[in-house]
Design a protein around this motif. Structure first.
Motif, PDB file in Angstrom:
ATOM      1  N   TRP A  92      -9.649  -4.488 -15.263  1.00 17.21           N
ATOM      2  CA  TRP A  92     -10.650  -3.897 -14.209  1.00 17.21           C
ATOM      3  C   TRP A  92     -11.547  -5.093 -13.327  1.00 17.21           C
ATOM      4  N   HIS A 120      -7.887  10.317 -14.976  1.00 16.72           N
ATOM      5  CA  HIS A 120      -9.130   9.642 -15.322  1.00 16.72           C
ATOM      6  C   HIS A 120      -8.901   8.229 -15.210  1.00 16.72           C
ATOM      7  N   PHE A 121      -8.112   7.648 -15.770  1.00 19.93           N
ATOM      8  CA  PHE A 121      -7.749   6.191 -15.738  1.00 19.93           C
ATOM      9  C   PHE A 121      -6.291   5.831 -15.648  1.00 19.93           C
ATOM     10  N   VAL A 144      -2.832  -0.997 -15.285  1.00 22.83           N
ATOM     11  CA  VAL A 144      -1.521  -1.841 -15.533  1.00 22.83           C
ATOM     12  C   VAL A 144      -2.025  -3.280 -15.891  1.00 22.83           C
ATOM     13  N   ALA A 162       4.770  -3.643  -8.807  1.00 27.37           N
ATOM     14  CA  ALA A 162       6.390  -3.594  -9.170  1.00 27.37           C
ATOM     15  C   ALA A 162       6.569  -2.048  -9.531  1.00 27.37           C
ATOM     16  N   GLY A 163       5.445  -1.034  -9.323  1.00 32.97           N
ATOM     17  CA  GLY A 163       6.092   0.302  -9.183  1.00 32.97           C
ATOM     18  C   GLY A 163       5.653   1.010 -10.556  1.00 32.97           C
ATOM     19  N   PHE A 199      -4.068   1.982  -3.659  1.00 29.20           N
ATOM     20  CA  PHE A 199      -3.077   2.625  -4.530  1.00 29.20           C
ATOM     21  C   PHE A 199      -2.899   3.925  -4.389  1.00 29.20           C
TER      22      PHE A 199
HETATM   23  C1  LIG Z   1      -4.346  -0.039  -9.477  1.00 27.01           C
HETATM   24  C2  LIG Z   1      -3.190  -0.393 -10.488  1.00 27.01           C
HETATM   25  C3  LIG Z   1      -3.100   0.597 -11.410  1.00 27.01           C
HETATM   26  C4  LIG Z   1      -1.791  -0.306  -9.657  1.00 27.01           C
HETATM   27  O1  LIG Z   1      -0.897  -0.474 -10.323  1.00 27.01           O
HETATM   28  P1  LIG Z   1       0.563  -0.997 -10.053  1.00 27.01           P
HETATM   29  O2  LIG Z   1       1.655  -0.739 -11.183  1.00 27.01           O
HETATM   30  O3  LIG Z   1       0.314  -2.584  -9.644  1.00 27.01           O
HETATM   31  O4  LIG Z   1       0.765  -0.097  -8.659  1.00 27.01           O
HETATM   32  P2  LIG Z   1       2.463  -0.077  -8.021  1.00 27.01           P
HETATM   33  O5  LIG Z   1       3.080  -1.146  -8.401  1.00 27.01           O
HETATM   34  O6  LIG Z   1       2.985   1.197  -8.772  1.00 27.01           O
HETATM   35  O7  LIG Z   1       1.940   0.423  -6.522  1.00 27.01           O
HETATM   36  C5  LIG Z   1       2.097   1.591  -6.097  1.00 27.01           C
HETATM   37  C6  LIG Z   1       1.633   1.522  -4.699  1.00 27.01           C
HETATM   38  O8  LIG Z   1       0.113   1.137  -4.420  1.00 27.01           O
HETATM   39  C7  LIG Z   1       0.064   0.061  -3.600  1.00 27.01           C
HETATM   40  N1  LIG Z   1      -0.980  -0.848  -4.318  1.00 27.01           N
HETATM   41  C8  LIG Z   1      -0.961  -1.115  -5.472  1.00 27.01           C
HETATM   42  N2  LIG Z   1      -2.156  -1.900  -6.082  1.00 27.01           N
HETATM   43  C9  LIG Z   1      -2.476  -2.046  -4.699  1.00 27.01           C
HETATM   44  C10 LIG Z   1      -3.675  -2.788  -4.455  1.00 27.01           C
HETATM   45  N3  LIG Z   1      -4.611  -3.839  -5.227  1.00 27.01           N
HETATM   46  N4  LIG Z   1      -4.038  -2.976  -3.082  1.00 27.01           N
HETATM   47  C11 LIG Z   1      -3.050  -2.530  -2.056  1.00 27.01           C
HETATM   48  N5  LIG Z   1      -2.053  -1.550  -2.508  1.00 27.01           N
HETATM   49  C12 LIG Z   1      -1.979  -1.544  -3.872  1.00 27.01           C
HETATM   50  C13 LIG Z   1       1.488  -0.665  -3.683  1.00 27.01           C
HETATM   51  O9  LIG Z   1       1.696  -1.755  -2.719  1.00 27.01           O
HETATM   52  C14 LIG Z   1       2.413   0.495  -3.906  1.00 27.01           C
HETATM   53  O10 LIG Z   1       2.657   0.915  -2.629  1.00 27.01           O
HETATM   54  P3  LIG Z   1       4.235   1.076  -1.862  1.00 27.01           P
HETATM   55  O11 LIG Z   1       5.277   1.780  -2.943  1.00 27.01           O
HETATM   56  O12 LIG Z   1       4.004   1.717  -0.688  1.00 27.01           O
HETATM   57  O13 LIG Z   1       4.631  -0.327  -1.785  1.00 27.01           O
HETATM   58  C15 LIG Z   1      -3.346  -1.773 -10.866  1.00 27.01           C
HETATM   59  O14 LIG Z   1      -3.662  -2.846  -9.845  1.00 27.01           O
HETATM   60  C16 LIG Z   1      -4.576  -1.988 -11.918  1.00 27.01           C
HETATM   61  O15 LIG Z   1      -4.496  -1.624 -13.107  1.00 27.01           O
HETATM   62  N6  LIG Z   1      -5.848  -2.264 -11.247  1.00 27.01           N
HETATM   63  C17 LIG Z   1      -6.868  -2.416 -12.419  1.00 27.01           C
HETATM   64  C18 LIG Z   1      -7.380  -0.976 -12.625  1.00 27.01           C
HETATM   65  C19 LIG Z   1      -7.781  -0.053 -11.613  1.00 27.01           C
HETATM   66  O16 LIG Z   1      -8.046  -0.151 -10.581  1.00 27.01           O
HETATM   67  N7  LIG Z   1      -7.116   1.283 -11.669  1.00 27.01           N
HETATM   68  C20 LIG Z   1      -7.343   2.295 -10.789  1.00 27.01           C
HETATM   69  C21 LIG Z   1      -8.494   3.089 -11.054  1.00 27.01           C
HETATM   70  S1  LIG Z   1      -8.517   4.272 -12.488  1.00 27.01           S
END
Ligand SMILES: CC(C)(COP(=O)(O)OP(=O)(O)OC[C@H]1O[C@@H](n2cnc3c(N)ncnc32)[C@H](O)[C@@H]1OP(=O)(O)O)[C@@H](O)C(=O)NCCC(=O)NCCS
Length: 154
Positions: free
Chosen positions: A29, A78-79, A82, A89-90, A125
């Motif tokens: 985070w 809740h959380f 990745v 990458a989905g 996201f």
């Molecule tokens: C937020 C998080 C869970 C996203 O995981 P990820 O596997 O990279 O997300 P995905 O690849 O499945 O993305 C899904 C969609 O969200 C978008 N997205 C993901 N992260 C993004 C970001 N930081 N900024 C903008 N868009 C984002 C992607 O572009 C994608 O959109 P699309 O399918 O229309 O292209 C990851 O960045 C993370 O673990 N962050 C730190 C923890 C956090 O903030 N968790 C969320 C709050 S609990």
């Protein structure tokens, strides 16, 4: 095309996933998060929570969520996290969609999550996954802890 994210597996979480998850949340985070992730979430909500793994990464991603015991129409996430090397990458989308499928099966018609108004990555996201982003609610989680409510129909 084959990518690294084609090679992960997903399983229900277990109580003993707590230690490896809390060991990485602050790093993943980029700020202190352990306070918001009590052991109770893995002890009591592990069956509806998910862990993704690859051959190289026993913890590639995770989702902690559950059908609300108090609101029979709602599931709550809740959380979700990745591994930094697995992002964009989905994987989180896949974890959400798997959770949605289970939530619909238990009769839930909506899903809810909460985030901080300054967590632009989380908000983007959730927006990409079709959540509506509510207005900032001042002191939602106590004094100085403003939050945004995210909702999506299932
Ligand atoms: C937020 C998080 C869970 C996203 O995981 P990820 O596997 O990279 O997300 P995905 O690849 O499945 O993305 C899904 C969609 O969200 C978008 N997205 C993901 N992260 C993004 C970001 N930081 N900024 C903008 N868009 C984002 C992607 O572009 C994608 O959109 P699309 O399918 O229309 O292209 C990851 O960045 C993370 O673990 N962050 C730190 C923890 C956090 O903030 N968790 C969320 C709050 S609990």
């Amino acid at each position: 095309m084959t990518s690294v994210v084609d090679e992960y597996s997903v399983r229900p979480a277990r109580p003993d996933d707590y230690e490896p998850i809390v060991a990485v949340v602050d790093e993943w985070w980029g700020r202190p998060m352990i306070r918001d992730l009590s052991r109770l979430f893995l002890d009591h909500f592990h069956t509806t929570s998910l862990v993704a793994a690859t051959d190289e990464l026993p913890l590639a991603g995770f989702l902690i969520g559950f059908p609300s015991p108090s609101d029979p129409e709602t599931a709550y996430i809740h959380f979700v996290g990745v591994h930094p090397g697995m992002r964009r990458a989905g994987l989180a989308r896949d974890l959400y969609e798997r959770f949605f499928t289970t939530a619909r099966f238990t009769g839930r018609t909506g899903v809810k999550a909460i985030t901080s108004p300054d967590d632009t990555g989380s908000i983007a996201f959730h927006d990409a996954l079709g959540f509506t982003v509510g207005d900032t609610v001042a002191d939602y989680d106590g004094q100085g802890l403003d939050r945004v409510v995210l909702r999506r129909a299932l």
